[in-house]
Design an enzyme around this catalytic site. Structure first.
Site, PDB file in Angstrom:
ATOM      1  N   HIS A  71      52.752  -7.519   5.404  1.00  0.00           N
ATOM      2  CA  HIS A  71      52.964  -8.262   4.171  1.00  0.00           C
ATOM      3  C   HIS A  71      53.790  -7.446   3.200  1.00  0.00           C
ATOM      4  CE1 HIS A  71      49.227  -5.940   3.611  1.00  0.00           C
ATOM      5  NE2 HIS A  71      49.611  -5.803   2.346  1.00  0.00           N
ATOM      6  N   CYS A 197      44.975  -2.058  -2.837  1.00  0.00           N
ATOM      7  CA  CYS A 197      45.963  -1.544  -1.894  1.00  0.00           C
ATOM      8  C   CYS A 197      47.317  -1.476  -2.584  1.00  0.00           C
ATOM      9  CB  CYS A 197      46.027  -2.406  -0.638  1.00  0.00           C
ATOM     10  SG  CYS A 197      46.737  -4.051  -0.868  1.00  0.00           S
TER      11      CYS A 197
END
Length: 726
Positions: A71, A197
Site C-alpha cells: 500500500h 505505521c
C-alpha cells in the site's frame, strides 16, 4: 456507497482470481499496478509503482495467514482504490509463516479525504478476521469478491466509531460463557495502546483489531488509539490515567507520548500484534505488576489534572496540549545547545566568545591556535587543542540554540494543523528570532519577538494552516495541498501578520521584560526565585514547570552575558528548584521507609539520580499516589531553594544537567547549600505530613496502613498502582 460521486473503491475489473503474477514480490506488485492502470485508475503507473516500492522498503507488508497488503499514498491516483488478486502460486511478501495467496494493493491519493481513509481502515480491520479471508478464498467470481469487500466498507455508523475503542464487549462475552470468568472480569485490568505505521493506512488498524481481539480473549479492558492517516481520536485523559500499562505498537513516533508518561510500557513494531497479540497482552499485564518494568518517558502533568475531563477536549485542555507540544519539541534544542555552549566555555573559557569565529575558520587539528594570540586567559590547561575544541563546540551549541524558537513555533503549529503546519510554523519562528539577520544600514534590526513571538506566531500559523486544509479543492489539487498550497499560503499570511502587525508590539513586551529582569536585585530577586521554585514543583514537568523552565532557558544562550547576569541567576534558581522534589522524596523513603509502599521505595532509589540530573518528573509517582501531602511539601522545599539560590547569587550557564554541569556553575558552594537546605526541608515536610495526618503505621507484611482508603492512601490501594500522569 452513496456519499459522493467518486468511483467505487473496488470493481470487478480490479480483481484477479487464481492469478500467476510472478514468483517474486516485485513481480506481483508490478502486475497489480498494471491491473490498476488497465482499469483506468491511474495514468502514472510508474509513479504508483515507485511509491509502493518505497513503502515496501520501510517494512514488509506480508501478514500472517497468507495475506499481503502492499500500500501507499501516491500522486499517481486521484481516488482511493483497492486492487485484489488471489495468487496461485503464493508469493512471499515477508510474513513469518510463508507466502501470501490474498493480496490487496491499497492506493490512496496524497492529501485524500479522511472519509476514504476511514473506508480503508475498515478494510484493514476486516482482514484480521478469519471469516472475511475465508470468504475471499471461496469466492468464485470477481463480482463476488466486490460484494464481500463492499459489505465491509459499507458497514453502518457504528463501524466508523471513533478509533479509541474498547474490548469491553468481548470481555463481557467471556464472562457470560464462563461464570467463573465473570468474577475475573468484574474489575478487569485496564490497558491502553497506540498503533501507528509509516503510512497510517493498513497496519495501524490491523494491529488495533488484533490487540482488541486478544484483550477480549484475556478478559482485559483495552482502549486503542489508532494514529492513522485519517487522523486519530485521542484517548481521554481519564482513560489513560486509569490504565495499568501501555502498549506502543508503532513504526513511527507516538504523537503526544507525554500523555502516557510513567505508564509501564510494552513496545514493538506495528506488525508484531498482528502475529502475536496474545503474547503482547500478557507482557503488558506482567509489566503492570512489575516495579522494574520499562516505563514511558517524557513530561507529565500533575496528578488529577484530568479530573472532570470528558472524551471531548476542552479549550483549556487544547491550549495546554498545543503549548506543551511546542515546548516538548523545543527542549532538546535548548538542552543540547546549552550544554554544548557550556562545554565550549569549559574548554575555551568564557572569553571564547570573543574569538570563536576566527579560531573555527582559520585553524584546524593540524594547525591549533595559540590561546595567547587571541588573548584567551581561561583556556583549559592553556591548551591550543582545548581552545580549538571549545570554539567548535560553542559554534555547534549556538547553532542548535538558534533553532529553539523556530522549533517552538513550528511544533505549536504542528499540534494545531498536523504536518502541514510545521513548515509555516518554522518560518514565523525564524522571523521571531530574526534568524536571517535582517539589519538596515544603520544597524537597526527587524524586531525580534523571541519566545513570545514564537508562541503567538506558532498559534497563528497553525490556525491558518488548519483553516486552509479545510478548503474544498479539485481532486487534481489534493496532492499539492500538504506539500505546497498550505505551507505557501500559510507562510505568506502568517509571515506578513508577524512582520507588519505583531512584530513591534511583541518586541516592546520582550524589551520591557528584559529590562525588568536586569533591574531585579535584593528582595525582588529572592521573591522571583521563590515563585519560580513553586512553579517548578507544582506540576513536575507540566505546564507551569515548563513555563518557568522556558522563561529561564531563553536567557542562557546569550553569548555575551556577564558572569553575574540576572538571566544566569534565574537559570540556577530554576534548575536547583527542579532538582529538589525527586531527591527530597528519595531521602524521605530512606528516613521513614515505613511511610511508603514497596513501589514507592523502589521509585525512591531512582529518584536520587533523576533529581541529581534535573529530571523533576522523578517525583510524579509519589505525587500521583498522595498528591495532597506530597505536592505542598515539595513546593515548600523548592521555594526555599529558589530563594536561596537568588540570595547566594548562584549562576548557571547550562540549561540542563544538574550536578553534572558544576563546571558551568558560578558559586558552587552556594549551589550545593541551596540544594541541600531545600531538599531537607521538603523531605521533612513530606515525613511530617504523612506522619501527622496518618498516625497508624503500615502493616509490616502488606504495606497497607490501617484505615487507609481512597486515592490518597499511601498503602497498596493507591501506591501499588501505576503512576498516573497526564
Amino acid at each position: 456507497m452513496t456519499h459522493d460521486t467518486s468511483p467505487a473503491l473496488i470493481t470487478p475489473d480490479l480483481v484477479r482470481l487464481d492469478a500467476d503474477l510472478g514468483p517474486e514480490k516485485d513481480d506481483a506488485i508490478r502486475a497489480l499496478v498494471a491491473v490498476l492502470a488497465e482499469a483506468g485508475r491511474t495514468d502514472a503507473p510508474e509513479t504508483v509503482l515507485a511509491d509502493v516500492r518505497a513503502r515496501e522498503e520501510k517494512s514488509a507488508t506480508g501478514l500472517a495467514g497468507g495475506i499481503a497488503i502492499p500500500h501507499c499514498r501516491t500522486a499517481g491516483v486521484a481516488h482511493p482504490t483497492l486492487t485484489f488478486a488471489r495468487l496461485s502460486p503464493r508469493v512471499d511478501f515477508g510474513a513469518k509463516d510463508g507466502g501470501a495467496d490474498l493480496a490487496f494493493l491499497i492506493t490512496a491519493p496524497d492529501g485524500g479525504g479522511a472519509l476514504h481513509m476511514k473506508i480503508l481502515q475498515q478494510l484493514a480491520r476486516a482482514l484480521a478476521k478469519p471469516a472475511f479471508t475465508q470468504s475471499l478464498r471461496a469466492a468464485a467470481t470477481p463480482e463476488e469478491v466486490v460484494a464481500i469487500v463492499e459489505d465491509v466498507v459499507s458497514l453502518p455508523a457504528e463501524a466508523a466509531a471513533p478509533t479509541a475503542t474498547s474490548a469491553d464487549t468481548g470481555a463481557a462475552a467471556t464472562a457470560t460463557a464462563d461464570p467463573g470468568a465473570a468474577r475475573h472480569v468484574a474489575n478487569p485490568p485496564s490497558l491502553v495502546a497506540v498503533t501507528a505505521c509509516p503510512t497510517g493506512i493498513a497496519h495501524t488498524y490491523m494491529a488495533a483489531e488484533a490487540l482488541e481481539a486478544a484483550a477480549a480473549r484475556a478478559g482485559v479492558t483495552l482502549h486503542v488509539e489508532t494514529q492513522g492517516s485519517a487522523g486519530s481520536t485521542p484517548l481521554a485523559p481519564s482513560v489513560i490515567a486509569a490504565a495499568d500499562a501501555a502498549i506502543f505498537a508503532v513504526d513511527v513516533g507516538v504523537r503526544d507520548r507525554s500523555r502516557f508518561a510513567g505508564k509501564p510500557l510494552v513496545r514493538s513494531s506495528v506488525k508484531r500484534p498482528i502475529d502475536d497479540a496474545d503474547a503482547m497482552i500478557a507482557e503488558a499485564l506482567r509489566a503492570a505488576s512489575d516495579p522494574s518494568a520499562p516505563r514511558v518517558e517524557g513530561e507529565a502533568g500533575a496528578a488529577g489534572s484530568d479530573e472532570g475531563a470528558g472524551d471531548g477536549e476542552s479549550w483549556g485542555g487544547r491550549t495546554r496540549r498545543v503549548l506543551m507540544t511546542g515546548v516538548s519539541y523545543m527542549i532538546p534544542f535548548v538542552a543540547a545547545g546549552g550544554l554544548l555552549i557550556a562545554l565550549g566555555f569549559l574548554l575555551g573559557g568564557y572569553d571564547i566568545t570573543n574569538a570563536y569565529a576566527e579560531i573555527a575558520v582559520n585553524h584546524s587539528l593540524a594547525d591549533l591556535p595559540d590561546p595567547a594570540s587571541y588573548d584567551l586567559q581561561h583556556v583549559l590547561f592553556g591548551s591550543g587543542l582545548a581552545a580549538y575544541l571549545g570554539a567548535l563546540l560553542f559554534v555547534i551549541g549556538k547553532t542548535a540554540f538558534m533553532f529553539f524558537i523556530p522549533a517552538l513555533a513550528g511544533y505549536i503549529a504542528y499540534a494545531i494543523a498536523d504536518r502541514p503546519g510545521i513548515a509555516p510554523g518554522f518560518v514565523v519562528g525564524g522571523l521571531a528570532a530574526n534568524i536571517f539577520g535582517v539589519v538596515d544600514g544603520d544597524g537597526t534590526a527587524l524586531p525580534a519577538t523571541g519566545f513570545l513571538g514564537a508562541i503567538v506566531g506558532g498559534v497563528l500559523a497553525g490556525v491558518v494552516a488548519h483553516w486552509i486544509a479545510g478548503w474544498k479543492v479539485p481532486s487534481w489539487a489534493r496532492g499539492l495541498m500538504p506539500v505546497l498550497i498550505i505551507p505557501l499560503l500559510t507562510s505568506i499570511v502568517a509571515g506578513l501578520l508577524m512582520i507588519v502587525v505583531l512584530g513591534k508590539p511583541i518586541n516592546w513586551l520582550m524589551t520591557a521584560l528584559e529590562d525588568g529582569l536586569s533591574s531585579l536585585d535584593g528582595s525582588n530577586a529572592i521573591l522571583l526565585g521563590v515563585v519560580l521554585g513553586l512553579m517548578m514543583a507544582f506540576d513536575m514537568g507540566g505546564p507551569l514547570n515548563k513555563v518557568a523552565y522556558s522563561f529561564a532557558a531563553v536567557g542562557v544562550g546569550g553569548a555575551s552575558l556577564a558572569s553575574d547576569a540576572p538571566e544566569l541567576k534565574i537559570m540556577a534558581a530554576v534548575m536547583l528548584a527542579g532538582m529538589v522534589p525527586p531527591i527530597a522524596l528519595a531521602l524521605a523513603t530512606v528516613v521513614r521507609p515505613r511511610l511508603f509502599t514497596e513501589n514507592e521505595r523502589e521509585n525512591g532509589k531512582a529518584g536520587w539520580l533523576m533529581g541529581a540530573s534535573f529530571i523533576t518528573e522523578g517525583a510524579i509517582p509519589f505525587a500521583a499516589a498522595d498528591p495532597l501531602r506530597v505536592i505542598p511539601a515539595i513546593m515548600f522545599g523548592s521555594a526555599i531553594t529558589g530563594g536561596l539560590s537568588q540570595a547566594f547569587e548562584v549562576t548557571v550557564r547550562a540549561p540542563h544537567g544538574g550536578i553534572f554541569v558544576l563546571f558551568a556553575v558560578g558559586n558552587v558552594v552556594g549551589f550545593l547549600i541551596a540544594l541541600a537546605v531545600g531538599t531537607v526541608a521538603a523531605a521533612a515536610a513530606v515525613v511530617a505530613l504523612k506522619t501527622w495526618t496518618r498516625p497508624a503505621l503500615p502493616d509490616a507484611e502488606t504495606g497497607v496502613s490501617a484505615g487507609a482508603t481512597g486515592t490518597g492512601a499511601t498503602g497498596a490501594t493507591a501506591g501499588d498502582r501505576s503512576p498516573v500522569s497526564a
